[in-house]
Design an enzyme around this catalytic site. Structure first.
Site: not given
Ligand SMILES: Cc1cc2nc3c(=O)[nH]c(=O)nc-3n(C[C@H](O)[C@H](O)[C@H](O)COP(=O)(O)OP(=O)(O)OC[C@H]3O[C@@H](n4cnc5c(N)ncnc54)[C@H](O)[C@@H]3O)c2cc1C
Length: 479
Positions: A45-48, A57, A121, A285-286, A458
């Site tokens: 899943g990583g950072t997000c 969110k 790795g 920043g990253r 509409h």
């Protein structure tokens, strides 16, 4: 363990890093029939998923609800005793959402028969990765040597601070620290008015904190169209957020004591004054994770920590690709995913469209939200592209009034001769959803008249894009 003793396995493709870029590439490669190993030292899943898009969110959704309940009276709804945010419960909900999505990813790994390998790795040349494996208890469990025909490097990025400013995780914090905790400071200074800084500033303000944003550049959301930046600055100021643009301070001189974090700061050219806050959030920043992954054992070119790739994400080594935050650029999850798919198509010999960065939507989930795609007006001017602008405020859109969210506008920039959409810039409620239509329009090289001709139901907020597109030709009906 020696190289000989390590278990050796061979795959068509090995992907190092299982963030949005890595897992998207893995699933697409499996769909194309490749045998795939996906390696990550952490959970898929990583950072997000774990430290970025999703938990933030989730928190902002709670903040948004709190804001709406606070305004319930305006909708004719009375809420006895008002509403308060409970940071611990918000954090709990955040965790539940992350966990649910994490489980979903694990089931997709099984569905696609991807070999998920937990471990750190390192490349040994372009097509071999040595993995120091980690077991379910997070303990070292041995070593594996993975060989492949092709490799994708997707090791992402990490938080970074400013020179001389060392986050302690308590008073001086990063987004990682905030997303690990549930507490709510009474006052916060946020360094950086990019998407991450703005989102946390917005969240903290909704939860009742005193918030100051310090931005080095002359505008908030400095990469956005200047009209949007100006509108956002006004809207945040109306919410009581103090904003210092062109902010100058010495990060190394930031001092922490029992009374808080002390920052001597002022706008450029003015005498600095002391700002004392409970918490300093560094959102400056990253840094790409390109050290210590063995890139020096390959011919891949790394410039200022960013891996250089061609239009198909190929490095200078034909069988080594790189995607996502390690190649710099927009540093966004959906961009990483598209880059991953682009790389895999090239590897598998399938039709491979180069990633078009001008057609990548960008979103900031502050209140109001900001969303954009394509060129800004300043970029058109800089590049000498003849353009026309249509701009319509949410005030003119019936649904915005019904929703009680009528701040902001949509701005469409179209080529003055061909009428092709060059850029769309939006600020206001739900614009992070509305930008998807602009993305589809730009993919199909739509003109402003095409977008205006598409019928928008509409009353919906989506009408704003049709109206702004027609406004390019002075033909908007409601404005
Ligand atoms: C607070 C915050 C909010 C954000 N919000 C949004 C948003 O709303 N929308 C959006 O589009 N983007 C957002 N982003 C950006 C987004 O999270 C990143 O652009 C995206 O995660 C990049 O994906 P990636 O696959 O390149 O890398 P990452 O997601 O960083 O994944 C890289 C993976 O590689 C692994 N890894 C690294 N080195 C090794 C190694 N040597 N061995 C094994 N594994 C390794 C890491 O453990 C990690 O899991 C946000 C970022 C932050 C920090």
């Amino acid at each position: 363990m020696s190289a000989e003793a390590a278990q050796t396995d061979t795959f068509d493709l090995v992907i190092l890093g299982a963030g949005t870029g890595g897992y998207s590439a893995a699933f697409r490669a499996a769909q194309l029939g490749l045998s795939v190993a996906l390696v990550d030292r952490d959970r898929i899943g990583g950072t997000c998923l774990h430290r970025g898009c999703i938990p933030t969110k989730a928190m902002l959704e709670s903040a948004d609800l709190l804001d709406r309940i606070g305004r319930a009276g305006a909708y004719g709804v009375s809420v006895e005793g008002g509403a308060t945010g409970d940071p611990a419960a918000i954090a709990e909900r955040r965790t539940q959402i992350v966990e649910r999505l994490h489980k979903g990813l694990l089931s997709l790994v099984r569905k696609h028969k991807v070999s998920y390998i937990r471990g750190r790795g390192r490349l040994e040349g372009a097509t071999t990765i040595r993995v120091a494996t980690i077991d379910d208890q997070d303990q070292p469990s041995g070593e594996r040597l993975l060989r492949s025909r092709d490799t994708i490097l997707a090791t992402g990025s990490r938080v970074k601070s400013l020179p001389g400013l060392v986050p302690d995780g308590k008073r001086i914090v990063t987004s990682d620290d905030v997303l690990r905790s549930a507490d709510l400071p009474g006052s916060v200074a946020v360094i950086g008015a990019g998407a991450v800084g703005l989102e946390f500033a917005s969240y903290y303000r909704d939860l009742g904190a005193d918030v100051t944003i310090l931005e080095y550049l002359p505008a908030v959301a400095p990469l956005e169209d200047a009209d949007v930046s100006k509108e956002l600055e006004k809207a945040l100021a109306r919410r009581g957020i103090r904003i210092v643009t062109s902010a100058r301070f010495d990060p190394a001189a930031v001092r922490v004591d029992d009374s808080g974090v002390h920052i001597l700061v002022g706008p450029d050219g003015q005498e600095p004054s002391e700002l004392v806050v409970e918490r300093l959030l560094v959102a400056a920043g990253r840094a790409a994770n390109t050290e210590d992954v063995g890139l020096e054992t390959t011919k891949a070119v790394v410039e200022r920590t960013i891996v250089k790739v061609d239009a198909h994400m190929q490095t200078a080594e034909p069988h080594l690709y790189a995607i996502g935050d390690v190649i710099g650029g927009l540093w966004l999850a959906h961009v990483a995913a598209h880059e991953g798919i682009c790389a895999v198509h090239h590897i598998a010999g399938a039709e491979s469209e180069p990633v078009d960065y001008l057609r990548m939507p960008r979103a900031t989930y502050s209140r109001p939200q900001v969303a954009s795609i394509g060129r800004t007006q300043a970029e058109c001017e800089r590049d000498g592209i003849p353009f026309k602008v249509g701009r319509v405020p949410f005030q003119a859109i019936a649904k915005a009034l019904i929703a009680g969210e009528h701040e902001g506008f949509a701005k469409v920039i179209a080529h003055a001769e061909t009428d092709e959409i060059l850029g769309v810039h939006m600020i206001g409620g739900h614009v992070t959803e509305l930008i998807a239509e602009a993305s589809a329009s730009m993919l199909f090289e739509a003109t402003a008249l095409d977008v205006g001709a598409a019928v928008h139901p509409h009353p919906t907020l989506s009408e704003i894009l049709g109206e702004a597109a027609m406004n390019v030709h002075g033909r908007s009906i409601n404005f």
